[in-house]
Design a protein around this motif. Sequence first.
Motif, mmCIF file in Angstrom:
data_model
loop_
_atom_site.group_PDB
_atom_site.id
_atom_site.type_symbol
_atom_site.label_atom_id
_atom_site.label_comp_id
_atom_site.label_asym_id
_atom_site.label_seq_id
_atom_site.Cartn_x
_atom_site.Cartn_y
_atom_site.Cartn_z
ATOM 1 N N PHE A 41 -48.267 76.213 2.878
ATOM 2 C CA PHE A 41 -46.874 76.042 2.491
ATOM 3 C C PHE A 41 -46.807 76.128 0.978
ATOM 4 C CE2 PHE A 41 -48.765 71.892 2.321
ATOM 5 C CZ PHE A 41 -48.200 71.275 1.215
ATOM 6 N N ALA A 42 -45.633 76.392 0.482
ATOM 7 C CA ALA A 42 -45.448 76.475 -0.965
ATOM 8 C C ALA A 42 -45.163 75.077 -1.507
ATOM 9 C CB ALA A 42 -44.292 77.417 -1.284
ATOM 10 N N GLU B 112 -42.897 68.942 -7.901
ATOM 11 C CA GLU B 112 -43.408 67.573 -7.961
ATOM 12 C C GLU B 112 -44.808 67.485 -7.360
ATOM 13 O OE1 GLU B 112 -39.446 64.754 -7.887
ATOM 14 O OE2 GLU B 112 -40.219 65.481 -5.976
ATOM 15 N N GLN B 113 -45.048 68.207 -6.269
ATOM 16 C CA GLN B 113 -46.372 68.192 -5.666
ATOM 17 C C GLN B 113 -47.407 68.838 -6.579
ATOM 18 O OE1 GLN B 113 -45.267 70.067 -1.911
ATOM 19 N NE2 GLN B 113 -45.648 68.145 -0.807
ATOM 20 N N VAL B 114 -47.019 69.893 -7.267
ATOM 21 C CA VAL B 114 -47.930 70.545 -8.216
ATOM 22 C C VAL B 114 -48.298 69.585 -9.346
ATOM 23 C CG1 VAL B 114 -48.138 72.394 -9.923
ATOM 24 C CG2 VAL B 114 -47.156 72.872 -7.663
ATOM 25 N N LYS C 56 -45.363 63.066 1.645
ATOM 26 C CA LYS C 56 -46.552 62.336 1.202
ATOM 27 C C LYS C 56 -47.824 62.886 1.839
ATOM 28 C CE LYS C 56 -47.393 58.564 3.259
ATOM 29 N NZ LYS C 56 -47.369 57.195 3.814
ATOM 30 N N THR C 57 -47.811 63.087 3.150
ATOM 31 C CA THR C 57 -49.010 63.541 3.849
ATOM 32 C C THR C 57 -49.434 64.931 3.390
ATOM 33 O OG1 THR C 57 -48.384 62.225 5.788
ATOM 34 C CG2 THR C 57 -50.038 63.941 6.114
ATOM 35 N N SER C 58 -48.459 65.829 3.241
ATOM 36 C CA SER C 58 -48.812 67.175 2.784
ATOM 37 C C SER C 58 -49.337 67.152 1.354
ATOM 38 C CB SER C 58 -47.597 68.103 2.886
ATOM 39 O OG SER C 58 -46.518 67.628 2.098
ATOM 40 N N THR C 59 -48.819 66.234 0.536
ATOM 41 C CA THR C 59 -49.307 66.115 -0.832
ATOM 42 C C THR C 59 -50.748 65.617 -0.861
ATOM 43 O OG1 THR C 59 -47.057 65.632 -1.590
ATOM 44 C CG2 THR C 59 -48.855 65.090 -3.098
ATOM 45 N N LEU C 60 -51.065 64.654 -0.012
ATOM 46 C CA LEU C 60 -52.443 64.168 0.075
ATOM 47 C C LEU C 60 -53.371 65.286 0.529
ATOM 48 C CD1 LEU C 60 -51.929 60.634 1.679
ATOM 49 C CD2 LEU C 60 -52.466 61.181 -0.695
ATOM 50 N N GLY C 61 -52.886 66.132 1.433
ATOM 51 C CA GLY C 61 -53.687 67.264 1.881
ATOM 52 C C GLY C 61 -53.974 68.230 0.747
ATOM 53 N N LEU C 62 -52.951 68.496 -0.086
ATOM 54 C CA LEU C 62 -53.149 69.364 -1.239
ATOM 55 C C LEU C 62 -54.194 68.798 -2.192
ATOM 56 C CD1 LEU C 62 -49.489 70.372 -2.192
ATOM 57 C CD2 LEU C 62 -51.297 71.922 -1.430
ATOM 58 N N CYS D 55 -46.857 59.584 -10.771
ATOM 59 C CA CYS D 55 -46.099 60.767 -10.380
ATOM 60 C C CYS D 55 -45.116 60.356 -9.296
ATOM 61 C CB CYS D 55 -47.023 61.864 -9.841
ATOM 62 S SG CYS D 55 -48.200 62.496 -11.049
ATOM 63 N N ALA D 56 -44.083 61.156 -9.104
ATOM 64 C CA ALA D 56 -43.081 60.803 -8.110
ATOM 65 C C ALA D 56 -42.750 61.986 -7.217
ATOM 66 C CB ALA D 56 -41.814 60.294 -8.788
ATOM 67 N N LEU D 57 -42.545 61.683 -5.940
ATOM 68 C CA LEU D 57 -42.041 62.658 -4.970
ATOM 69 C C LEU D 57 -40.669 62.154 -4.546
ATOM 70 C CD1 LEU D 57 -45.267 63.089 -2.761
ATOM 71 C CD2 LEU D 57 -44.544 64.482 -4.718
ATOM 72 N N THR D 58 -39.639 62.741 -5.098
ATOM 73 C CA THR D 58 -38.279 62.218 -4.906
ATOM 74 C C THR D 58 -37.420 63.080 -3.994
ATOM 75 O OG1 THR D 58 -37.421 63.399 -6.839
ATOM 76 C CG2 THR D 58 -38.365 61.219 -7.215
ATOM 77 N N GLU D 59 -37.967 64.200 -3.526
ATOM 78 C CA GLU D 59 -37.207 65.109 -2.668
ATOM 79 C C GLU D 59 -37.618 64.900 -1.216
ATOM 80 O OE1 GLU D 59 -36.424 69.918 -2.029
ATOM 81 O OE2 GLU D 59 -37.874 69.215 -3.512
ATOM 82 N N SER D 60 -36.697 64.412 -0.390
ATOM 83 C CA SER D 60 -36.993 64.175 1.019
ATOM 84 C C SER D 60 -36.744 65.438 1.837
ATOM 85 C CB SER D 60 -36.123 63.046 1.575
ATOM 86 O OG SER D 60 -36.409 62.829 2.943
ATOM 87 N N PHE D 61 -37.645 65.706 2.755
ATOM 88 C CA PHE D 61 -37.507 66.852 3.654
ATOM 89 C C PHE D 61 -37.020 66.426 5.038
ATOM 90 C CE2 PHE D 61 -40.707 67.758 0.492
ATOM 91 C CZ PHE D 61 -40.290 68.982 0.004
ATOM 92 N N ARG D 62 -36.604 65.163 5.162
ATOM 93 C CA ARG D 62 -36.228 64.609 6.465
ATOM 94 C C ARG D 62 -34.743 64.746 6.742
ATOM 95 N NH1 ARG D 62 -38.385 58.885 6.885
ATOM 96 N NH2 ARG D 62 -40.294 60.035 7.334
#
Length: 518
Positions: free
Chosen positions: A5-6, A10-12, A34-40, A263-270
């Motif tokens: 996935f791209a 924030e994940q970068v 969160k989970t996809s970020t940990l995978g990255l 760092c912050a992940l503030t964009e929800s994909f839900r």
Amino acid sequence: MTGAFAPTAEQVIALDAARRGGDLKIKAYAGAGKTSTLGLIAQGLEGRRGLYLAFNRAIADAAARRFPPHVASRTMHAHAWAAVSASLRNRGNLEPEPPHMLAARFGIGPVEARTVTGRRVELLPFETGRLIADALGRFCRSADAEPQVHHVVVDEKLDEVFAAELRAWLLPALRRIWEESAAPQSRSAVSPDVVLKLWAMSGPRIDADYILFDEAQDSDAVMLSVLAQQRHAQVIYVGDPYQQIYEWRGAVNAMSQIAAPECALTESFRFGATVAALASRLLARLGETVPLRGQDAIGTMLVEDSSLAPPVDAVLCRKNVTAIWQLAAGLEAGHRPAIRMSAAEVTAFADGADLLLAGQRAFKPAAFSLFENWADAQAFARTPFGQDLSPIVQIVDELGTGYLRALAQQGAPEAQADYVISTVHRAKGLEWKRVRVANDFRFRGADGSPVPDDDELRLLYVAITRAQHVLDISEMRDDLVQRVVEQPFKRSAVAPQVECGKEKAHHKGQAAFLSGED
């Protein structure tokens, strides 16, 4: 971790910070990847030995299937269990001492207590023994070197002055049971919390180059103390400080205590912008300056009028008793609801009510503790202190305990149900397309202030962010507006954000919820 996935900007940023080394905090809002970020991060740190520490075994097992082979997945309790001596593990398999026998062995007899309503009640040895055992667990989950009076947590129905006296009186017994548990030659049973505490106090070294510590907001202080000792390893703390809802068992908010770049992940994909806007109002009430962003491509509807309420996939409640009430109401309406409680948990309320109706004390469930008969339960449910108990009292009074027992057997399996009924605690980490939130939240502070306490606001935040497309707040709409939206905020909800040592432009605020811009 499979699937390409791209990554977001924030994940970068989080991945780059992890690659630079050193401890790191990642604040991840609800549904923010969160989970996809940990995978990255795991992929980006390939060639180094990683360890993913999960909140429970189910999460650890799921992670083991998703992370690369160089990342081990387990709970911290499992890590401690594998590291301690065989003799200590053997003690972990023994049956614990019953509370009344513990109290008797320590010479603790019945104690006369006072409740918040001014009534006098006798605390029996079973209850004082349980207080000591529970206090041992809280001490073991703390970072304290020895038991303290604040580890003794008593029933909220007790008068505050008497409660303070009771804590001080039980402290010597708490210290004695800890000494017994910690003695190398002891043969007494030990709990998983005792095993973890003894392991933590031994100065353990975790064999990993980096550690991904998930759900950090709900971690115990003893876990943080273990991670602080791992100076050889990079520790990446991941969590949402606003989903901290386990204070009652000793959880602490690691996200506010760890001195590390954030760092912050503030964009929800839900969910879409509508739910994100409401969630941001709650975050602002908690003092957060950066709003939660939703997805414009996800359609989300906020239902405020009960006459227009659509079918839902989940009903979320604050208390178990409300969940039982919702189960009864659903069945009476001809629905097939499921409830995320076991039949035994529901039946326990019937058993406890039967004992009280017969004039006997009921030690289970905890909601019935300190009542000497059913009239006491009825009287307490009518007070401001006892409103949480009102639904179960009404069911017993109007329909009887037999109805309650039958109710326990009538919940449908979740896969076959029209919808699921759950407490917010049991819904954490889950999501549904359509969610209704029940009106059993405390919209006044414990001190009588017109604004809910922070722990209540966090529960609300978890509840509303379980919804993907439809969020029905019609039952609580008026209280939500009066106690949250229309009250002055703690501070401005607009400010710059510093992420991983760099100043980042603040996201434009969400569309205001209900009453316009802040």
